[in-house]
Design a protein around this motif. Sequence first.
Motif, PDB file in Angstrom:
ATOM      1  N   ASP A 187       0.825  -1.212   0.000  1.00 19.92           N
ATOM      2  CA  ASP A 187       0.000   0.000   0.000  1.00 19.92           C
ATOM      3  C   ASP A 187       0.856   1.259   0.000  1.00 19.92           C
ATOM      4  O   ASP A 187       0.475   2.288  -0.576  1.00 19.92           O
ATOM      5  CB  ASP A 187      -0.970   0.008   1.178  1.00 19.92           C
ATOM      6  CG  ASP A 187      -0.301  -0.088   2.527  1.00 19.92           C
ATOM      7  OD1 ASP A 187      -0.922   0.275   3.535  1.00 19.92           O
ATOM      8  OD2 ASP A 187       0.868  -0.535   2.570  1.00 19.92           O
ATOM      9  N   ALA A 190       1.992   1.616  -3.650  1.00 16.23           N
ATOM     10  CA  ALA A 190       0.888   2.069  -4.487  1.00 16.23           C
ATOM     11  C   ALA A 190       0.629   3.560  -4.289  1.00 16.23           C
ATOM     12  O   ALA A 190       0.309   4.277  -5.248  1.00 16.23           O
ATOM     13  CB  ALA A 190      -0.373   1.265  -4.159  1.00 16.23           C
ATOM     14  N   LEU A 195      -2.131   5.107  -7.025  1.00 14.25           N
ATOM     15  CA  LEU A 195      -2.964   4.028  -7.538  1.00 14.25           C
ATOM     16  C   LEU A 195      -3.539   3.233  -6.376  1.00 14.25           C
ATOM     17  O   LEU A 195      -2.961   3.190  -5.292  1.00 14.25           O
ATOM     18  CB  LEU A 195      -2.141   3.089  -8.429  1.00 14.25           C
ATOM     19  CG  LEU A 195      -1.542   3.662  -9.708  1.00 14.25           C
ATOM     20  CD1 LEU A 195      -0.633   2.628 -10.366  1.00 14.25           C
ATOM     21  CD2 LEU A 195      -2.634   4.098 -10.674  1.00 14.25           C
ATOM     22  N   SER A 196      -4.662   2.561  -6.616  1.00 12.48           N
ATOM     23  CA  SER A 196      -5.182   1.635  -5.612  1.00 12.48           C
ATOM     24  C   SER A 196      -4.239   0.442  -5.520  1.00 12.48           C
ATOM     25  O   SER A 196      -3.481   0.152  -6.458  1.00 12.48           O
ATOM     26  CB  SER A 196      -6.583   1.161  -6.001  1.00 12.48           C
ATOM     27  OG  SER A 196      -6.515   0.325  -7.152  1.00 12.48           O
ATOM     28  N   VAL A 197      -4.300  -0.262  -4.391  1.00 12.65           N
ATOM     29  CA  VAL A 197      -3.403  -1.405  -4.208  1.00 12.65           C
ATOM     30  C   VAL A 197      -3.631  -2.451  -5.298  1.00 12.65           C
ATOM     31  O   VAL A 197      -2.676  -2.982  -5.881  1.00 12.65           O
ATOM     32  CB  VAL A 197      -3.612  -2.028  -2.810  1.00 12.65           C
ATOM     33  CG1 VAL A 197      -2.827  -3.324  -2.679  1.00 12.65           C
ATOM     34  CG2 VAL A 197      -3.185  -1.046  -1.723  1.00 12.65           C
ATOM     35  N   HIS A 199      -4.956  -2.124  -8.396  1.00 13.04           N
ATOM     36  CA  HIS A 199      -4.523  -1.657  -9.716  1.00 13.04           C
ATOM     37  C   HIS A 199      -3.002  -1.642  -9.799  1.00 13.04           C
ATOM     38  O   HIS A 199      -2.405  -2.050 -10.798  1.00 13.04           O
ATOM     39  CB  HIS A 199      -5.093  -0.268  -9.974  1.00 13.04           C
ATOM     40  CG  HIS A 199      -4.878   0.209 -11.379  1.00 13.04           C
ATOM     41  ND1 HIS A 199      -5.100   1.501 -11.776  1.00 13.04           N
ATOM     42  CD2 HIS A 199      -4.459  -0.439 -12.502  1.00 13.04           C
ATOM     43  CE1 HIS A 199      -4.822   1.631 -13.053  1.00 13.04           C
ATOM     44  NE2 HIS A 199      -4.435   0.467 -13.516  1.00 13.04           N
TER      45      HIS A 199
END
Length: 275
Positions: A187, A190, A195-197, A199
């Motif tokens: 995380d 990311a 970005l989301s984890v 994605h």
Amino acid sequence: MVFTTIAGVCAMSLLDLRATNLAREHVAHSHGHHQLILATRGTTELSIEGNAERVTGSRGCLIPCAHHHEYLGDGNNRTFVLDIPVASLPDLRDASEMERLFDKPRFFGVPPELNRLADSLMQQLEQCPALHSEIAALLLRALYLHLESQPLSAHGSAYAAGRDGRLDMARLNDWIDRHLAEEIRVDCLAAQCALSVGHFHTCFRERLGMTPLAYVQQRRLDHARTLVNHSGLSLGQVAALVGFRDQGSFSRAYRRAFDVSPSRERRLSEALAQG
């Protein structure tokens, strides 16, 4: 020694700029002047008050006076070292700019254009050493403008990904390398790319063919291998610097990655150096 006028004040500039090769020798000290370290090539391991990073062509550092620091060069670097007396006023627009540059110890990113400027100035310094004060003032001014124009990266905030969502691996690598001694979570990685984890994980595997944490482990061990072969640090110290909880887990991971233990690789490296 030159005289400059800034904000109506006449001051003697005693800037000491030199182009040097920082050797494979561990040095630990502090001094009564500010210092800028900027490389055009090669690597130097540098720690300021226990905060360790690497000075490279893409990473420099500012060391305020009286701050304890340690460094170890790779023997192949070309490095600008600029000493700035606290009472000195180089040719910046305002003396307060100097105070802001050295208000705290910091490592900073060096973009390609600043690296090219530093390389050009290094050549000029070698050809015309009498101009060292003028070259030093120009270098400081360029650095100040760069840091002022990059407030987010200068303060360590998250890096944004490109509009198409692709990973900026150069910036991501820079962040990873600055946090090798710490726990690095997906995380956190990311977040550096906004970005989301999920994605980020998908993009990462598609691009590099491995998970983000496997990649972090690879960088830990690659960095460790450099320290094993080119530093006098104990294996326990190397393990701690690259984020392993103990020397045993470090040695096992090292052997799996390189088919040799770190202690044996160091002995082989020392034997080659001696003969």
